[in-house]
Structures are given as structure tokens and as C-alpha cells.
Design a protein around this motif. Structure first.
Motif, short mmCIF file in Angstrom:
data_model
loop_
_atom_site.label_atom_id
_atom_site.label_comp_id
_atom_site.label_asym_id
_atom_site.label_seq_id
_atom_site.Cartn_x
_atom_site.Cartn_y
_atom_site.Cartn_z
N ALA A 1 -3.83 7.76 0.23
CA ALA A 1 -3.47 6.46 -0.34
C ALA A 1 -4.14 6.33 -1.70
O ALA A 1 -5.37 6.44 -1.80
CB ALA A 1 -3.91 5.32 0.57
N ASN B 1 -6.65 -0.53 6.43
CA ASN B 1 -5.34 -0.02 6.84
C ASN B 1 -5.34 1.50 6.98
O ASN B 1 -4.74 2.04 7.91
CB ASN B 1 -4.27 -0.46 5.85
N CYS B 2 -6.02 2.19 6.06
CA CYS B 2 -6.10 3.65 6.17
C CYS B 2 -6.83 4.05 7.45
O CYS B 2 -6.43 5.00 8.14
CB CYS B 2 -6.83 4.21 4.95
N VAL C 1 -4.74 3.75 -4.72
CA VAL C 1 -4.71 2.30 -4.89
C VAL C 1 -5.16 1.95 -6.31
O VAL C 1 -6.34 2.14 -6.65
CB VAL C 1 -5.63 1.59 -3.87
N PRO D 1 -8.27 -1.56 -7.03
CA PRO D 1 -8.19 -2.51 -5.91
C PRO D 1 -9.10 -3.72 -6.11
O PRO D 1 -10.20 -3.62 -6.64
CB PRO D 1 -8.65 -1.67 -4.71
N LEU E 1 0.84 -1.20 0.00
CA LEU E 1 0.00 0.00 0.00
C LEU E 1 0.87 1.24 0.00
O LEU E 1 1.68 1.44 0.92
CB LEU E 1 -0.92 0.01 1.23
N TYR F 1 -7.19 -2.19 1.83
CA TYR F 1 -6.50 -0.90 1.88
C TYR F 1 -7.25 0.10 2.75
O TYR F 1 -6.64 0.89 3.47
CB TYR F 1 -6.31 -0.35 0.47
#
Length: 232
Positions: A78, A91-92, A80, A83, A35, A88
């Protein structure tokens, strides 16, 4: 599911710069993955420029804009590419939670134009075990005439999907139009791709609307492309 577009997650956390920032898999529920995530500290005067009327409209915290931006803010982004799942986003969320724990006063989703206190963030966004796309997208209503309204969304760019604009909705059909938006938010976030010209069924009705892809990523009304849907 892949095939829809690139996702872009963008948050600002108002408060001091964490030194150091500690993010762990146990405390913040992040998962191993590739990421590309960027963190940038902004000085107070720059942080203050982010707090426009759109963000402050839904703010329910006690602190004033001056207090919120007194120590600047951290911006987390972020991007991506196409995806294949929503890891993701988990995680953010974990990284924003860690910044709040380090002294952040408020978290702003700059895509959906929502701003939450640390308590609201932890109780609503972080606490959920399963992905809840509608928590990351706002639906705005606006009068179009004497008896009709339009509905627009902000935040679908975080899922790599277009936002929505449903217009010409009679006030009596507002509930059905809202349910349509909610269904399209969830369907797209979990992988559905709505192409230009696709027919979209209206919940509870034996009718369909035609979805027309419009706009660009630079469109200030959405910060995204969008699906234009004329009501029945």
C-alpha cells in the motif's frame, strides 16, 4: 500529520493463495477510507527468494524456510501519499490478518525485516487497540570499534518518515541512544517532521544532536532515506 512524505507498507504472507480472500470490518477491524492496496501471489520459487538471512534472523517459528514457501506467498503493498493519520496501517494489518486466517504460515514485514508466526501476529500486531509504531520498526545494533556501537532502524518508510542511524555511541550510552531511537520512532510516526539540520534532544541529557538527512529510497541498508545522528 501530513507534510513528512509518502508512506509505503510492504508485507509478505507465506502460504497458499486465499480463494477467495474475505476481509470484513467486524472481524478484521478495517475502516472505510480511500486506500490503494495491491495484492500479488508469488509462486514458491519466487517466494523463496524473499527469505534471506535478514528476515530469517529473527524467525522463532518451527517451520523451515522450505515449508514456509512450499505454497508460495501473498505480497501486500500500500502506497499512501502524505498520510494525515494512521488508518491506512490499521487496514493493512486487517488484510494481513485475513490472509493468515486463510492458511498463511508467517507474516513478514519487508520494510522492518521482521517475521512473525500467525499467533505472534495476532497477539502482538493485530490485538493492539491503539497504534504502536515501535511494533512496526526494528532497531539494530552493530559494533563500530572496541568500545562503540551504532544503532540503525528499519521500518519508518511505513509512516512516510526517514529511518535513523545513530553512530559513535559508547557502549555505556547504549540505553540512552536506544531511548532516543524509540522517542524519534514514535514522534515521527505520529506526525513529527525532523528537517535537515534540526537539533534533537537526548533523553535524560542536557545535550542535543544534529540530524542530517542522508541517503535515498534505493539505499539497501534502509530501503529509505535516513537521519544521520553523531553521538555526543
Amino acid at each position: 500529520m501530513p507534510g513528512g512524505g509518502d508512506a509505503s507498507v510492504l508485507y509478505a504472507v507465506f502460504g497458499p493463495k486465499p480463494e477467495p480472500l474475505r476481509v470484513t470490518s467486524l472481524a478484521h477491524r478495517v475502516v472505510p477510507m480511500e486506500l490503494s492496496l495491491e495484492l500479488e501471489y508469488l509462486e514458491p520459487e519466487v517466494a523463496a527468494s524473499l527469505l534471506d538471512e535478514s528476515l530469517l534472523a529473527g524467525w522463532t517459528g518451527e517451520e523451515s524456510p522450505v515449508a514456509l514457501t512450499a505454497d508460495g506467498c501473498m505480497v501486500m503493498r500500500a502506497d499512501v501519499p502524505d498520510p494525515k493519520d494512521l488508518r491506512y496501517l490499521r487496514n493493512c494489518i486487517g488484510v494481513v490478518t485475513a490472509i493468515l486466517e486463510a492458511g498463511g504460515r508467517a507474516a513478514a514485514n519487508l520494510q522492518s525485516l521482521a517475521m512473525l508466526t500467525p499467533e505472534q501476529w495476532r497477539g502482538v500486531i493485530f490485538a493492539s487497540d491503539e497504534p504502536q509504531p515501535r511494533l512496526h520498526v526494528n532497531v539494530f545494533h552493530a559494533k563500530e570499534g572496541d568500545a562503540s556501537v551504532s544503532l540503525t532502524t528499519r521500518g519508518m518508510r511505513a509512516f512516510g518518515r526517514p529511518d535513523l542511524q545513530v553512530h559513535g555511541v559508547p557502549e555505556g550510552d547504549l540505553g540512552a541512544a536506544s531511548e532516543l531511537c524509540n522517542q524519534l520512532i514514535e514522534a515521527q510516526a505520529f506526525g513529527a517532521v525532523v528537517a535537515d539540520g534540526d537539533r534533537v534532544p537526548v533523553p535524560g541529557r542536557e545535550v542535543e544532536l544534529t540530524a542530517l538527512r542522508r541517503g535515498s529510497m534505493e539505499d539497501p541498508a534502509f530501503n529509505n532515506v535516513h537521519l544521520d545522528l553523531a553521538w555526543l
